[in-house]
Design a protein around this motif. Structure first.
Motif, short mmCIF file in Angstrom:
data_model
loop_
_atom_site.label_atom_id
_atom_site.label_comp_id
_atom_site.label_asym_id
_atom_site.label_seq_id
_atom_site.Cartn_x
_atom_site.Cartn_y
_atom_site.Cartn_z
N PRO A 1 0.23 -1.24 0.00
CA PRO A 1 -0.13 -0.30 0.12
C PRO A 1 1.15 1.40 0.17
CG PRO A 1 -0.03 -1.67 1.75
CD PRO A 1 0.60 -1.86 0.89
N HIS A 2 0.82 2.51 -0.45
CA HIS A 2 0.73 3.98 -0.71
C HIS A 2 0.90 4.15 0.80
CE1 HIS A 2 2.32 7.78 -2.07
NE2 HIS A 2 2.97 6.80 -3.03
N PRO A 3 1.54 5.23 1.01
CA PRO A 3 1.31 5.47 2.64
C PRO A 3 0.18 6.73 2.02
CG PRO A 3 3.32 6.40 1.50
CD PRO A 3 2.90 5.11 0.87
N THR A 4 0.31 7.61 1.09
CA THR A 4 -0.50 8.11 1.07
C THR A 4 -2.40 8.12 0.15
OG1 THR A 4 0.11 9.75 -1.02
CG2 THR A 4 1.14 9.47 1.65
N HIS A 5 -1.85 6.64 -0.09
CA HIS A 5 -3.36 6.67 -0.81
C HIS A 5 -4.39 6.38 0.02
CE1 HIS A 5 -1.46 5.50 -5.18
NE2 HIS A 5 -0.92 7.18 -4.65
N HIS A 6 -5.56 6.25 -0.21
CA HIS A 6 -6.65 6.21 0.33
C HIS A 6 -8.21 5.55 -0.36
CE1 HIS A 6 -7.37 9.79 1.15
NE2 HIS A 6 -8.87 10.14 1.07
N VAL A 7 -8.82 5.11 0.62
CA VAL A 7 -10.27 4.58 -0.68
C VAL A 7 -10.68 4.96 0.87
CG1 VAL A 7 -11.89 2.62 -0.86
CG2 VAL A 7 -9.60 2.18 -1.23
N ALA A 8 -11.80 6.13 -0.11
CA ALA A 8 -13.45 6.65 0.87
C ALA A 8 -14.70 6.23 1.31
CB ALA A 8 -13.27 8.48 0.56
#
Length: 143
Positions: A78-85
């Motif tokens: 996982p990329h540290p700044t990517h997220h799913v909302a």
């Protein structure tokens, strides 16, 4: 001459909806348990192939959602700044539910103007945003 041909061409060549985002996972069963028990997502479709399992899950079992991808020799990164909302009805209550199940809370609920947001992590350390989106218009609502 009106814009009918242009409108028709645009309809054929444009995106109609968001469907899913792929998240690589180390264990498909553990990932499925998190998304089902902690977030309440349901299975959309599951593909069991020779070298991978692809499991789509979404609210109410209808996209948009996540595509959990378990593939032989693939290590989730996982990329540290990517997220799913995800939009939720009660951010603090869902955070407490996630915590009670033993999952990690990355950031406690906080207000940002008219919205409440929090972040949790799935078992593979993908960051999941929980947001009540109270300050944003929704489809069909006046802006």
């Amino acid at each position: 001459m009106g814009s009918e041909p242009l409108d028709r061409a645009h309809a054929v060549t444009s995106v109609t909806a968001f469907d899913h985002i792929r998240l690589d996972v180390a264990d498909i069963d553990i990932a499925e348990r998190f998304y089902a028990e902690a977030l309440g997502l349901s299975v959309v479709v599951r593909y069991e192939l020779a070298d991978r399992v692809i499991l789509q899950m979404a609210p109410g079992g209808r996209p948009a959602g996540v595509e959990l991808w378990k593939e032989r020799n693939l290590v989730p990164a996982p990329h540290p700044t990517h997220h799913v909302a995800f939009r939720v009805a009660d951010v603090p209550a869902l955070v407490e539910h996630v915590r009670a199940l033993g999952y990690r809370v990355v950031a406690e609920p906080r207000r940002i103007e008219q919205e409440t947001v929090a972040f949790v992590a799935d078992p593979d350390c993908h960051t999941i945003e929980l947001n009540d989106f109270m300050g944003r218009p929704t489809v069909g609502a006046p802006a």
